[in-house]
Design a protein around this motif. Structure first.
Motif, PDB file in Angstrom:
ATOM      1  N   GLU A 182       0.834  -1.213   0.000  1.00 33.64           N
ATOM      2  CA  GLU A 182       0.000   0.000   0.000  1.00 33.64           C
ATOM      3  C   GLU A 182       0.864   1.255   0.000  1.00 33.64           C
ATOM      4  OE1 GLU A 182      -2.902   2.568   2.946  1.00 33.64           O
ATOM      5  OE2 GLU A 182      -1.992   0.735   3.662  1.00 33.64           O
ATOM      6  N   THR A 183       1.856   1.268   0.891  1.00 33.11           N
ATOM      7  CA  THR A 183       2.659   2.493   1.006  1.00 33.11           C
ATOM      8  C   THR A 183       3.624   2.630  -0.184  1.00 33.11           C
ATOM      9  OG1 THR A 183       4.174   1.342   2.520  1.00 33.11           O
ATOM     10  CG2 THR A 183       2.419   2.681   3.505  1.00 33.11           C
TER      11      THR A 183
ATOM     12  N   LEU B  35       1.699   4.342  -2.789  1.00 36.32           N
ATOM     13  CA  LEU B  35       1.654   5.786  -2.559  1.00 36.32           C
ATOM     14  C   LEU B  35       2.950   6.448  -3.027  1.00 36.32           C
ATOM     15  CD1 LEU B  35       0.192   6.502   0.998  1.00 36.32           C
ATOM     16  CD2 LEU B  35      -0.608   7.400  -1.187  1.00 36.32           C
TER      17      LEU B  35
ATOM     18  N   TYR C 139       3.165   9.362  -5.990  1.00 37.43           N
ATOM     19  CA  TYR C 139       3.640  10.751  -5.820  1.00 37.43           C
ATOM     20  C   TYR C 139       4.473  11.207  -7.007  1.00 37.43           C
ATOM     21  CZ  TYR C 139       2.403  10.494  -0.838  1.00 37.43           C
ATOM     22  OH  TYR C 139       1.737  10.367   0.349  1.00 37.43           O
TER      23      TYR C 139
ATOM     24  N   CYS D 139       5.209   8.526  10.377  1.00 40.80           N
ATOM     25  CA  CYS D 139       4.281   7.727   9.552  1.00 40.80           C
ATOM     26  C   CYS D 139       4.821   7.604   8.122  1.00 40.80           C
ATOM     27  CB  CYS D 139       2.894   8.377   9.525  1.00 40.80           C
ATOM     28  SG  CYS D 139       2.175   8.646  11.146  1.00 40.80           S
ATOM     29  N   SER D 140       6.077   7.199   7.990  1.00 41.52           N
ATOM     30  CA  SER D 140       6.771   7.292   6.700  1.00 41.52           C
ATOM     31  C   SER D 140       6.354   6.247   5.687  1.00 41.52           C
ATOM     32  CB  SER D 140       8.288   7.197   6.916  1.00 41.52           C
ATOM     33  OG  SER D 140       8.739   8.267   7.719  1.00 41.52           O
TER      34      SER D 140
ATOM     35  N   GLY E  59       7.472   7.477   1.001  1.00 42.04           N
ATOM     36  CA  GLY E  59       6.668   8.499   0.333  1.00 42.04           C
ATOM     37  C   GLY E  59       7.479   9.297  -0.675  1.00 42.04           C
TER      38      GLY E  59
ATOM     39  N   ASP F  29       8.075   5.066  11.593  1.00 45.64           N
ATOM     40  CA  ASP F  29       6.704   4.562  11.427  1.00 45.64           C
ATOM     41  C   ASP F  29       6.410   3.624  12.603  1.00 45.64           C
ATOM     42  OD1 ASP F  29       4.779   4.401   8.669  1.00 45.64           O
ATOM     43  OD2 ASP F  29       4.346   2.912  10.208  1.00 45.64           O
TER      44      ASP F  29
ATOM     45  N   VAL G  13       8.130   3.854  15.914  1.00 47.35           N
ATOM     46  CA  VAL G  13       7.958   5.185  16.514  1.00 47.35           C
ATOM     47  C   VAL G  13       6.492   5.565  16.364  1.00 47.35           C
ATOM     48  CG1 VAL G  13       8.514   7.636  16.332  1.00 47.35           C
ATOM     49  CG2 VAL G  13      10.335   5.939  16.080  1.00 47.35           C
TER      50      VAL G  13
ATOM     51  N   ALA H  79       3.711   8.209  16.338  1.00 47.19           N
ATOM     52  CA  ALA H  79       3.693   9.645  16.038  1.00 47.19           C
ATOM     53  C   ALA H  79       3.116  10.471  17.182  1.00 47.19           C
ATOM     54  CB  ALA H  79       2.893   9.890  14.767  1.00 47.19           C
TER      55      ALA H  79
ATOM     56  N   PHE I 268       3.128  13.077   6.002  1.00 47.36           N
ATOM     57  CA  PHE I 268       2.492  13.148   4.691  1.00 47.36           C
ATOM     58  C   PHE I 268       1.384  12.099   4.587  1.00 47.36           C
ATOM     59  CE2 PHE I 268       6.878  14.528   4.339  1.00 47.36           C
ATOM     60  CZ  PHE I 268       6.751  15.744   3.675  1.00 47.36           C
ATOM     61  N   SER I 269       0.230  12.538   4.169  1.00 49.01           N
ATOM     62  CA  SER I 269      -0.895  11.629   3.851  1.00 49.01           C
ATOM     63  C   SER I 269      -1.210  10.679   4.998  1.00 49.01           C
ATOM     64  CB  SER I 269      -0.582  10.808   2.588  1.00 49.01           C
ATOM     65  OG  SER I 269      -0.255  11.657   1.528  1.00 49.01           O
TER      66      SER I 269
ATOM     67  N   HIS J 154      -5.472   9.556   9.365  1.00 49.66           N
ATOM     68  CA  HIS J 154      -5.604   8.231   9.986  1.00 49.66           C
ATOM     69  C   HIS J 154      -6.010   8.343  11.458  1.00 49.66           C
ATOM     70  CE1 HIS J 154      -3.341   5.471   7.086  1.00 49.66           C
ATOM     71  NE2 HIS J 154      -3.401   6.650   6.497  1.00 49.66           N
ATOM     72  N   PHE J 155      -5.764   9.493  12.048  1.00 50.96           N
ATOM     73  CA  PHE J 155      -5.874   9.593  13.500  1.00 50.96           C
ATOM     74  C   PHE J 155      -7.207  10.193  13.933  1.00 50.96           C
ATOM     75  CE2 PHE J 155      -1.411   9.533  12.412  1.00 50.96           C
ATOM     76  CZ  PHE J 155      -0.918   8.587  13.300  1.00 50.96           C
TER      77      PHE J 155
HETATM   78  C1  LIG Z   1      -1.161   6.223   4.294  1.00 49.38           C
HETATM   79  S1  LIG Z   1       0.397   5.758   5.011  1.00 49.38           S
HETATM   80  C2  LIG Z   1       1.383   7.184   4.582  1.00 49.38           C
HETATM   81  C3  LIG Z   1       2.817   6.802   4.321  1.00 49.38           C
HETATM   82  C4  LIG Z   1       3.743   7.926   3.831  1.00 49.38           C
HETATM   83  N1  LIG Z   1       3.767   9.045   4.746  1.00 49.38           N
HETATM   84  C5  LIG Z   1       3.398   8.375   2.447  1.00 49.38           C
HETATM   85  O1  LIG Z   1       3.025   9.535   2.281  1.00 49.38           O
HETATM   86  O2  LIG Z   1       3.513   7.565   1.523  1.00 49.38           O
HETATM   87  C6  LIG Z   1       0.134   5.986   6.764  1.00 49.38           C
HETATM   88  C7  LIG Z   1       1.255   5.438   7.605  1.00 49.38           C
HETATM   89  O3  LIG Z   1       0.987   5.788   8.965  1.00 49.38           O
HETATM   90  C8  LIG Z   1       1.502   4.755   9.772  1.00 49.38           C
HETATM   91  N2  LIG Z   1       0.927   4.889  11.125  1.00 49.38           N
HETATM   92  C9  LIG Z   1      -0.342   4.633  11.509  1.00 49.38           C
HETATM   93  N3  LIG Z   1      -0.492   4.911  12.816  1.00 49.38           N
HETATM   94  C10 LIG Z   1       0.704   5.358  13.268  1.00 49.38           C
HETATM   95  C11 LIG Z   1       1.180   5.819  14.527  1.00 49.38           C
HETATM   96  N4  LIG Z   1       0.380   5.882  15.619  1.00 49.38           N
HETATM   97  N5  LIG Z   1       2.459   6.238  14.613  1.00 49.38           N
HETATM   98  C12 LIG Z   1       3.279   6.178  13.540  1.00 49.38           C
HETATM   99  N6  LIG Z   1       2.889   5.738  12.325  1.00 49.38           N
HETATM  100  C13 LIG Z   1       1.616   5.341  12.186  1.00 49.38           C
HETATM  101  C14 LIG Z   1       1.135   3.497   9.016  1.00 49.38           C
HETATM  102  O4  LIG Z   1       1.919   2.394   9.411  1.00 49.38           O
HETATM  103  C15 LIG Z   1       1.409   3.934   7.570  1.00 49.38           C
HETATM  104  O5  LIG Z   1       2.714   3.600   7.161  1.00 49.38           O
END
Ligand SMILES: C[S@@+](CC[C@H](N)C(=O)[O-])C[C@H]1O[C@@H](n2cnc3c(N)ncnc32)[C@H](O)[C@@H]1O
Length: 170
Positions: A23-24, A27, A31, A60-61, A65, A87, A107, A109, A123-124, A128-129
């Motif tokens: 999935e990532t 993404l 980009y 959340c890398s 990305g 991440d 890690v 976030a 980014f992106s 999620h939160f």
């Molecule tokens: C949609 S992806 C975005 C990845 C990247 N930033 C990009 O733009 O391609 C969201 C990412 O957030 C991570 N994630 C979700 N909850 C998280 C948390 N509490 N702390 C750190 N990373 C988290 C997921 O594992 C996932 O890799």
């Protein structure tokens, strides 16, 4: 603003790592089709000091990305930048640039280890939160006196939403 918060498969603990990474990686590839890195680098440059080398702590890398392109854009503008990727589910195999290193340990976030100093980016991922976790991300950055740049890339159109179906359900 009213919003319905569903879920994303990639955030589920049991979701297979191979699918999450796919999935990532999707993404990261997507980009490259749009001029997002250029725009993001332009915004990031507004909080950088051109006379100092800067470390970016990306949260959340995913698979990195657009970070390689963002660093190239910043360097082209005269900034000396390197990035550390983080991440909750790290994917260090995705590192592809000498200016970028992965933190191999998870890690969260919402609780970034204080030894990770530098400009925080995300980014992106902010969507999620849920509100309490989103607030915790901002509070953690504030408490540690770290600037944080948050970007979203979703087009908000029906076509854009459909292109995410299967992976991304929020
Ligand atoms: C949609 S992806 C975005 C990845 C990247 N930033 C990009 O733009 O391609 C969201 C990412 O957030 C991570 N994630 C979700 N909850 C998280 C948390 N509490 N702390 C750190 N990373 C988290 C997921 O594992 C996932 O890799």
């Amino acid at each position: 603003m009213r919003r319905v918060h569903l879920f994303e498969f990639g955030d589920l603990r049991w979701f297979p790592k191979g699918l999450r990474d796919a999935e990532t990686a999707y993404l990261a590839a997507a980009y490259r089709l749009f001029p997002l890195a250029e725009r993001w680098a332009e915004r990031i440059s507004t909080v950088l000091d051109a006379t100092e080398s800067t470390e970016i702590i990306d949260l959340c890398s995913g698979s990195g990305g657009a970070m390689p392109q963002i660093i190239a854009e910043l360097e082209a503008r005269g900034y000396e930048v390197r990035a550390r990727l983080t991440d909750l589910y790290p994917n260090p195999q995705s590192a592809s640039d000498p200016h970028i290193i992965w933190i191999a340990d998870p890690v969260d976030a919402t609780r970034v280890p204080p030894e990770l100093k530098g400009l925080r980016t995300m980014f992106s991922a902010f969507h999620h939160f849920r509100p309490d976790a989103a607030a915790a991300i901002l509070k953690d950055a504030f408490d540690h006196r770290r600037a944080i740049c948050i970007f979203e890339s979703g087009p908000g159109t029906l076509l854009g939403i459909l292109s995410m179906v299967g992976f991304d359900c929020s």
